[in-house]
Enzyme design. Sequence first.
Site, PDB file in Angstrom:
ATOM      1  N   HIS A 129      -0.332   1.088   9.647  1.00 23.68           N
ATOM      2  CA  HIS A 129      -1.624   1.565   9.142  1.00 23.68           C
ATOM      3  C   HIS A 129      -2.495   2.041  10.294  1.00 23.68           C
ATOM      4  CE1 HIS A 129      -0.122  -1.832   6.695  1.00 23.68           C
ATOM      5  NE2 HIS A 129      -0.321  -0.986   5.719  1.00 23.68           N
ATOM      6  N   LYS A 188       5.864  -7.769   2.755  1.00 20.58           N
ATOM      7  CA  LYS A 188       5.532  -7.482   4.145  1.00 20.58           C
ATOM      8  C   LYS A 188       4.314  -8.326   4.538  1.00 20.58           C
ATOM      9  CE  LYS A 188       4.983  -2.912   3.914  1.00 20.58           C
ATOM     10  NZ  LYS A 188       4.898  -2.804   2.439  1.00 20.58           N
ATOM     11  N   HIS A 234       3.570   4.891   2.821  1.00 16.83           N
ATOM     12  CA  HIS A 234       4.717   4.555   3.670  1.00 16.83           C
ATOM     13  C   HIS A 234       6.013   5.090   3.076  1.00 16.83           C
ATOM     14  CE1 HIS A 234       1.835   1.983   5.566  1.00 16.83           C
ATOM     15  NE2 HIS A 234       1.733   1.190   4.521  1.00 16.83           N
ATOM     16  N   GLY A 236       0.828  -1.196   0.000  1.00 18.09           N
ATOM     17  CA  GLY A 236       0.000   0.000   0.000  1.00 18.09           C
ATOM     18  C   GLY A 236       0.863   1.246   0.000  1.00 18.09           C
TER      19      GLY A 236
END
Lengths: 331, 331
Positions: free
Chosen positions: A218, A104, A56, A53
């Site tokens: 998150h 991850k 980051h 996602g």
Amino acid sequence: MKKLINAPASVLADALTGVAAAHPDLAVDFANRVVSRGAAVKQGKVALISGGGSGHEPLHSGFVGLGMLDAACAGEIFTSPTPDQMLAATQAVSAGAGVLYIVKNYTGDVLNFEMAAELAEAEGIPVKSVLVADDVAVEDSTWTAGRRGVGTTVLVEKIAGAAAEEGADLDAVLAIATRVSENGRSMGVALTSATLPSVGKPSFDLPEDEIEMGVGIHGEPGRTRAPLKPAADIADELVSSILADFDFTGAPVIAMLSGLGGTPLIELYAMYGDVAALLEQRGITVARALVGDYITSLDMAGCSLTLLRADEELLRLWDAPVSTAALRWGV
Amino acid sequence: MKKLINAPASVLADALTGVAAAHPDLAVDFANRVVSRGAAVKQGKVALISGGGSGHEPLHSGFVGLGMLDAACAGEIFTSPTPDQMLAATQAVSAGAGVLYIVKNYTGDVLNFEMAAELAEAEGIPVKSVLVADDVAVEDSTWTAGRRGVGTTVLVEKIAGAAAEEGADLDAVLAIATRVSENGRSMGVALTSATLPSVGKPSFDLPEDEIEMGVGIHGEPGRTRAPLKPAADIADELVSSILADFDFTGAPVIAMLSGLGGTPLIELYAMYGDVAALLEQRGITVARALVGDYITSLDMAGCSLTLLRADEELLRLWDAPVSTAALRWGV
């Protein structure tokens, strides 16, 4: 919500436009949201691909380049990229020596990278994967079975990237990546929640006098909601939690203190001073240190500490030249 | 106020402790709050020294090292360092070829560097100074007569640092630094105020739907308080203001988009995409780009844009090796 964006829906596309403009040496596949080395891909080298996602940054697109990743797949903010994106990245950078996926440990990422590997294998591209699950804070989490994968990912990308650049074959690169993954541990702390552009308000409530110890990148819940306390006490809890989980004595350590996006560098250095003193008290020798924003959570205030038990080979690979937008030395 | 600190009064000292721990190649003089190259100072080289109030990291301590500064003097947050600190830095890194002070145009910094230069000259150390006053937003400001000195300072430190590393003499290094200073322009925008540890609340009020166009790096007022708007519109105003002030056509440009400390990298890249498109529309060629946190204002959300009209020599010096905690390539 105050953000430097055009619209919540276009943040990722707009950021990729900026990456392409700022870094003409990188290739940006806008349709598939893949950032890669493009023409600089080296034939006969094991290709390293990661992704996940967005939100980051600099992870992962900031780590594409010589000595590190060959390609990064960007999902929407806090959302896994799709197998199609990963396959496109694989096709773009596969150079005849196989591909390593650095994953991850979030369920979506794991499933999608598995599916991409099957699709790539069906095309005759050998793929191996290394899973990073280094967050000692909690077992299982909002989007994770087992431990979450966080800061050690950066170290896997750097060190396995160096091995690949040296010409190691796929099994050897996988072995190095696995060694880093197994010997790295992390834990984070949030002082504030991140705000997703698509949501427009903080993801979770954190009162003005409380912090979240062991937060996920998150905003997943950590171990405890604690009162705000001095940096030295927070450092003590992070260091103690990590050392309780793994034996870091008797070998040099690579330490990374990463900001989560909203914390100024002067605070990170203040915090690192406490971390370094605590490690020294515990008889642990830091051989290399990184302090800055490497794996973030949008505008979240806070930090995460990662320790890697290293050996001479890992240190040598750590010191090898790297040239990416966000990590660069020795080239 | 939520900060990763031990106490408001110890932030700077604690951060210097962290710098020393993370970067053993640097020398930290804790009494004088000077970060320098220490044993790596090169005899016979012009020494470059900068400094200013803390809270703008990585400026200046993150830019100490090969190809850039020899020493940085850290004042308290948003407060000029003293002449004594600057003299101590000068004594520490003077290497027989004279010293260049790189001074941002704030009254305290200017006066204190002038006094330090007199003290150093009295000890037989030749000192020249370059003043950076590149912020097009306003004439005169809270702590400044004339224009404020902001992002061009980073470019002066890099380019003059490369010239000094090559062996240029003091007059030649001063000439290069002056050329960069005179050909650089900047402007910033704040989405939020910074919070000083010693104050404990935001320095100024900025409603949820407003931004400060042309803000200073200490939160000084800018040109206008404007409604929050899309990144492309903010980019247009920054670019237009800078181009209205100086002719950037007909020569390559080095562009730096710096975060102010609290803005995530994904937003900076989104913003940079708009900046790059606008520059292209105006016929301006960006030869080199930096996107990230280089000159900050604690936890302020927002960014500043700096453009430097370059030439072949400045580009060559820009590309020369640099190895510091915050800026590193080609070594």
